[in-house]
Write a protein that holds these residues in place. Structure first.
Motif: not given
Length: 79
Positions: A48-54
């Motif tokens: 979930x930490x990678x969600x929203x990276x872009x």
């Protein structure tokens, strides 16, 4: 740091402690001087930490959902 297999077997808990306390970033275990394994800290990051990276870096077209009904019908479903 690089150690041979015998040294790794003899001092395993000490080597784990070195990596665990970040005194060594990694420990390479070698057989006959050739690296065969790498010991590093196990870092369990939730996906979930990678969600929203872009977020904010990509732009989708305004008519992205234009063909949703047609595609759903092709697969025998409805929206």
């Amino acid at each position: 740091m690089q150690v041979n297999i015998l040294e790794a077997k003899t001092n395993l808990s000490g080597l784990v402690r070195l990596v665990e306390t970040h005194q060594e970033e990694q420990i390479i275990i070698a057989r006959y001087g050739k690296p065969v394994a790498k010991m590093v800290v196990y870092d369990e990051e939730p996906v979930s930490k990678r969600i929203g990276v872009a977020r904010g870096k990509l732009k989708s077209p305004d008519d992205l959902d234009k063909y949703n009904d047609e595609i759903a019908a092709l697969f025998g479903g409805t929206l």
